[in-house]
Design a protein around this motif. Structure first.
Motif, PDB file in Angstrom:
ATOM      1  N   ARG A 117       0.224   7.079   1.687  1.00 11.78           N
ATOM      2  CA  ARG A 117       0.608   5.010   1.546  1.00 11.78           C
ATOM      3  C   ARG A 117       1.351   5.205   1.275  1.00 11.78           C
ATOM      4  O   ARG A 117       1.733   5.470  -0.040  1.00 11.78           O
ATOM      5  N   GLY A 118       1.993   4.114   0.321  1.00 14.80           N
ATOM      6  CA  GLY A 118       3.021   3.309   0.263  1.00 14.80           C
ATOM      7  C   GLY A 118       4.698   4.318   0.092  1.00 14.80           C
ATOM      8  O   GLY A 118       4.807   4.617   0.882  1.00 14.80           O
ATOM      9  N   GLU A 119       4.706   4.330  -1.222  1.00 17.27           N
ATOM     10  CA  GLU A 119       6.532   5.044  -1.517  1.00 17.27           C
ATOM     11  C   GLU A 119       6.290   6.602  -0.795  1.00 17.27           C
ATOM     12  O   GLU A 119       7.326   6.587   0.153  1.00 17.27           O
ATOM     13  N   GLU A 120       5.118   6.750  -0.940  1.00 14.60           N
ATOM     14  CA  GLU A 120       4.994   8.751  -0.662  1.00 14.60           C
ATOM     15  C   GLU A 120       5.355   8.438   0.931  1.00 14.60           C
ATOM     16  O   GLU A 120       5.662   9.618   1.196  1.00 14.60           O
ATOM     17  N   LYS A 121       4.842   7.410   1.684  1.00 15.21           N
ATOM     18  CA  LYS A 121       4.785   7.637   3.696  1.00 15.21           C
ATOM     19  C   LYS A 121       6.054   7.561   3.186  1.00 15.21           C
ATOM     20  O   LYS A 121       6.391   7.914   4.011  1.00 15.21           O
ATOM     21  N   ALA A 122       6.530   6.652   3.118  1.00 16.88           N
ATOM     22  CA  ALA A 122       7.575   5.526   3.227  1.00 16.88           C
ATOM     23  C   ALA A 122       9.081   7.005   2.981  1.00 16.88           C
ATOM     24  O   ALA A 122       9.543   6.936   4.051  1.00 16.88           O
ATOM     25  N   ARG A 123       8.760   7.889   1.727  1.00 14.87           N
ATOM     26  CA  ARG A 123       9.821   8.809   1.681  1.00 14.87           C
ATOM     27  C   ARG A 123       9.175  10.235   3.143  1.00 14.87           C
ATOM     28  O   ARG A 123       9.991  11.547   3.025  1.00 14.87           O
ATOM     29  N   LEU A 124       7.896  10.147   3.551  1.00 13.52           N
ATOM     30  CA  LEU A 124       7.988  10.938   4.630  1.00 13.52           C
ATOM     31  C   LEU A 124       9.192  12.057   5.696  1.00 13.52           C
ATOM     32  O   LEU A 124       9.865  10.826   6.113  1.00 13.52           O
ATOM     33  N   THR A 125       9.323  12.537   6.357  1.00 12.82           N
ATOM     34  CA  THR A 125      10.025  13.189   7.283  1.00 12.82           C
ATOM     35  C   THR A 125       9.123  13.621   8.056  1.00 12.82           C
ATOM     36  O   THR A 125       7.716  13.983   8.532  1.00 12.82           O
ATOM     37  N   VAL A 126       9.590  13.839   9.503  1.00 14.89           N
ATOM     38  CA  VAL A 126       8.791  14.054  11.002  1.00 14.89           C
ATOM     39  C   VAL A 126       8.780  15.796  10.595  1.00 14.89           C
ATOM     40  O   VAL A 126       7.807  15.870  11.070  1.00 14.89           O
ATOM     41  N   PRO A 127       9.621  16.881  10.362  1.00 12.88           N
ATOM     42  CA  PRO A 127       9.075  17.745   9.640  1.00 12.88           C
ATOM     43  C   PRO A 127       8.039  17.772   8.722  1.00 12.88           C
ATOM     44  O   PRO A 127       6.952  19.179   9.211  1.00 12.88           O
ATOM     45  N   GLU A 128       8.191  17.074   7.541  1.00 13.32           N
ATOM     46  CA  GLU A 128       6.759  16.858   5.990  1.00 13.32           C
ATOM     47  C   GLU A 128       5.467  16.989   7.951  1.00 13.32           C
ATOM     48  O   GLU A 128       4.912  17.527   7.050  1.00 13.32           O
TER      49      GLU A 128
END
Ligand SMILES: Nc1ncnc2c1ncn2[C@@H]1O[C@H](COP(=O)(O)OP(=O)(O)OP(=O)(O)O)[C@@H](O)[C@H]1O
Ligand SMILES: [Mg+2]
Lengths: 264, 304
Positions: free
Chosen positions: A232-243
Motif C-alpha cells: 500500500r501507500g508510497e511503496e505501492k505507488a513506486r512499483l513498476t510492472v516488472p517488479e
C-alpha cells in the motif's frame, strides 16, 4: 470497514472436481480504501468478491462489515451494503427496460419496494444530472431501452447504478475486461472519478497490471486461493510492472498466468 | 353464423383475462406455466359450487380469483423455493388440480341451472341480450384489468418483477429476492386464470372438469396472434399497455378463427391440434428467420 476472517471456500467438495477456490483468506479494508486485485486465472479473485456479495455460502470463516457479521445474510439482503459491477456488460442491466427504469431499480437497492411509481419526477432530474456527468450523452436517451446501448455505455450505466445509492463497499470484477481499449479507458476514468468523489471503499479486480499500480492506494495479489502479496501507500505507488511480475514469481514460485493479462 | 361470431367475441374477451395472466409468466418471466390449465378449471369449479350454493355471483368470482392465486402460489413455491423446473412445477399443480377440482364439485359437471350470474343480472337490468351483456361486462372487466396491470408493472414491485424476467443476476444484486418476485408473478397469473374460469363458468352456465384442458396453448396462441397484429400496426405496439391490449384482442381473434373453422365443418376436437400448430409455427418462425439471416450474412471471406 470490511473484514474477511479466515474465509475458505471449496467447490464440489468430495468429488473429483474438488477445487479449493479460497484458502483461509483474511483481509481488512479500511473505509475509503481503494484496493486493486490481480492474480492468474482461477486464483480466486471472483470467488472472493462472490463471497463478499453472498452469491455462494462461505465454508468457513466470517465476513464482517462495519461491525455487523454478514456471513449468513442472503445475497439480496446484503445488496443494501454493496455496489457491484461484473465483467459481462449484459449482467449489470436489464436490456428490455429503459435507462431510467434501470436507474430507478438501482436507486432502491436494499430498500423495501412498494406500490409507488418506480420512476418519480424528482428522481428523473437526479438521473439526468448523473447521466450527464458520464459524458456519453445518455441523459438525452433516458427513455431508451438499455439493450440499444453499446457494451461500454452499459458498463458505465452499471457503474452509475452501483453507486447511485452510495454503497458501503464497491465491488468491481474486471469490469473493463470485455471492452475495447479505448472504451475500457473511458470506463476506467469514470470509475476513478466516481470512487474519488465519494471516497468509496472499493475492491477492483483488474487484468491490467499498469492500472493496478496506478489506481487506488493498495494492491493485493492472489494465487491459488491465497493472498500472496499486499502492498500500500508510497511503496505501492513506486512499483513498476516488472517488479510486480518479479514479486509474483518470488511469492508463488511460478509465472503469472492470466490469458487476459495486460502488462502495459 | 353472425350469432356464432358474436358468441365468439364475447367468449374471446372472457378468455382474454386468462391470456393476460399467461402474458405475465410467458412474456415477462419466460416461463410456460402449465398450471393455468388447472387453475382456469379450478376457478370455474369453485365459482359453480359457490353460485349453486347460493353465493352472490360477484363474490363467487372473487373466490375463483383467490383460489387461482393460491394454486399459482403452490407452483411458485415448488419452483422458487424448491428449485423444481418451472414447466414441471406447473405440470404437478395442473395434475393435482384435476383431482382437487373433482373433489370440489363432487362430480365432473355442475350446471348453474336457474341461479343468477353477473351476466344474467346485467341482462335483466338493462334489457340487453345475454350475448351482448356478456360482451359489455367482459369489455369493462378487460379494460379495468389492463389498466390495473399497466399501473402495477409501473410500480416499484412491478418493475422488479419485470426486471426478474430480464436479468435475475442484476435483480438480486439490487437487493430483490427473485424467489419472491417469481412467486408473486405466478400468483397474479393464476389468479387471472381462475378469475377467467369463473367468468367462463358463469357465461356458459356450467363448470366442467375438462374446461381448462389446453388453456396454456390457447393463451400462447392468443399472445402470438396479438404479436402478429402488433407487427402489422404502424406503432408496432411497443408500449407495454398496447401489448396487454393485443393479448386480449389476440384471444378474441383466436375464438373468431375457431368459430369460423367450426362453421366450415371442422371437428371441434381438432381445434386443440390447430392451436398447437399455430403456436409451434409462430415460435419456430423467428428461429428460422434468424438462421436464414445468419446464412445470408455469411460470405466466402477474402475481401470484406
Ligand atoms: N461456481 C463454481 N463451481 C465450481 N468451481 C468454481 C465455481 N466458481 C469458481 N470455481 C473455481 O474456483 C477457482 C477460482 O475461480 P475464480 O473465478 O474465483 O478465479 P478468478 O481469479 O476470478 O480467475 P479469472 O481470472 O479467470 O477470472 C477456479 O478454479 C474455478 O474453476
Ligand atoms: Mg474472475
Amino acid at each position: 470497514m470490511l473484514e474477511l476472517k479466515h474465509v475458505t471456500k471449496t467447490f464440489n467438495k468430495g468429488t473429483v472436481n474438488e477445487k479449493v477456490a479460497l484458502d483461509d483468506i483474511s483481509l481488512t479494508l479500511e473505509d475509503g480504501d481503494f484496493v486493486t486485485v490481480i492474480g492468474g486465472n482461477g486464483a480466486g479473485k471472483s470467488t472472493m468478491l462472490n463471497m463478499i456479495s453472498g452469491v455462494y455460502p462461505v465454508d468457513r470463516g466470517q465476513i464482517v462489515l462495519d461491525g455487523n457479521d454478514i456471513t449468513h445474510l442472503s445475497e439480496p439482503k446484503r445488496a443494501r451494503y454493496l455496489g457491484r459491477v461484473f465483467q459481462d456488460p449484459m449482467l449489470g442491466t436489464a436490456a428490455d427496460m429503459q435507462i431510467e427504469e434501470n436507474l430507478a431499480l438501482a436507486a432502491r437497492r436494499g430498500q423495501r419496494r412498494g406500490l409507488s411509481w418506480n420512476v418519480t419526477r424528482e428522481e428523473r432530474e437526479l438521473f439526468r444530472e448523473r447521466l450527464a456527468s458520464l459524458g456519453l450523452g445518455l441523459e438525452d436517451r433516458m427513455g431508451d431501452k438499455v439493450g440499444l446501448l453499446s457494451g461500454g455505455q452499459r458498463q458505465a450505466l452499471t457503474l452509475l447504478m452501483a453507486t447511485i445509492k452510495q454503497p458501503d463497499v464497491l465491488l468491481l470484477d474486471e469490469h473493463t475486461a470485455a471492452l475495447d481499449p479505448k472504451t475500457a479507458k473511458l470506463v476506467l476514468g469514470i470509475t476513478e472519478r466516481i470512487v474519488g468523489d465519494a471516497h468509496l471503499t472499493t475492491l477492483m479486480v483488474t487484468h491490467n497490471m499498469h492500472d493496478a499500480i496506478r489506481l487506488g492506494n493498495r494492491l493485493i495479489m492472489m494465487d491459488t486461493g491465497r493472498i500472496i502479496y499486499d502492498v500500500r501507500g508510497e511503496e505501492k505507488a513506486r512499483l513498476t510492472v516488472p517488479e510486480l511480475l518479479q514479486k509474483f514469481e518470488e511469492a508463488s514460485g511460478g509465472e503469472l498466468d492470466n490469458d487476459r493479462m495486460l502488462l502495459g | 353464423m353472425l350469432l356464432a361470431l358474436q358468441g365468439a367475441v364475447s367468449q374471446g374477451i372472457l378468455w382474454g383475462v386468462m391470456t393476460l395472466g399467461v402474458y405475465i409468466t410467458f412474456k415477462l418471466l419466460d416461463i410456460a406455466d402449465m398450471s393455468v390449465d388447472g387453475t382456469l378449471a379450478l376457478g370455474g369449479c369453485v365459482c359453480a359450487v359457490a353460485v349453486t350454493g347460493g353465493m352472490d355471483p360477484k363474490l363467487a368470482l372473487l373466490l375463483a380469483l383467490l383460489a387461482g392465486a393460491a394454486a399459482g402460489g403452490v407452483t411458485g413455491i415448488l419452483h422458487a423455493a424448491f428449485d423444481i423446473p418451472s414447466i414441471l412445477a406447473g405440470i404437478l399443480t395442473m395434475i393435482s388440480l384435476w383431482s382437487i377440482n373433482l373433489h370440489i364439485m363432487g362430480k365432473s359437471n355442475v350446471p348453474l341451472l336457474a341461479h343468477p350470474t353477473i351476466f344474467s343480472q346485467f341482462a335483466a337490468a338493462t334489457g340487453l341480450s345475454q350475448t351482448m351483456a356478456t360482451t359489455v361486462i367482459g369489455l369493462v372487466i378487460a379494460v379495468v384489468l389492463v389498466a390495473l396491470l399497466y399501473w402495477f408493472f409501473g410500480t416499484e414491485i412491478g418493475a422488479a418483477l419485470r426486471a426478474t424476467g430480464n436479468n435475475e443476476h442484476m435483480v438480486r444484486a439490487l437487493g430483490v429476492d427473485t424467489r419472491m418476485t417469481k412467486l408473486l408473478a405466478l400468483m397474479i397469473s393464476n389468479g387471472l386464470a381462475g378469475f377467467a374460469g369463473g367468468l367462463v363458468c358463469q357465461s356458459q352456465k356450467y363448470a366442467d372438469i375438462g374446461m381448462g384442458t389446453g388453456t396454456i396453448v390457447i393463451g400462447l396462441a392468443a399472445i402470438v396472434i396479438g404479436e402478429v397484429l402488433g407487427q402489422l400496426t404502424p406503432g408496432k405496439l411497443r408500449s407495454f399497455g398496447s401489448r396487454l391490449v393485443a393479448a386480449v384482442v389476440g384471444t378474441v381473434i383466436y375464438f373468431l378463427i375457431r368459430a369460423i373453422v367450426l362453421q366450415m365443418g371442422m371437428d371441434a376436437n381438432d381445434m386443440k391440434l390447430l392451436s398447437a400448430i399455430i403456436v409451434a409455427v409462430a415460435l419456430s418462425i423467428p428461429v428460422l428467420v434468424g438462421r436464414a439471416r445468419t446464412r445470408a450474412l455469411w460470405s466466402k471471406g477474402g475481401e470484406v
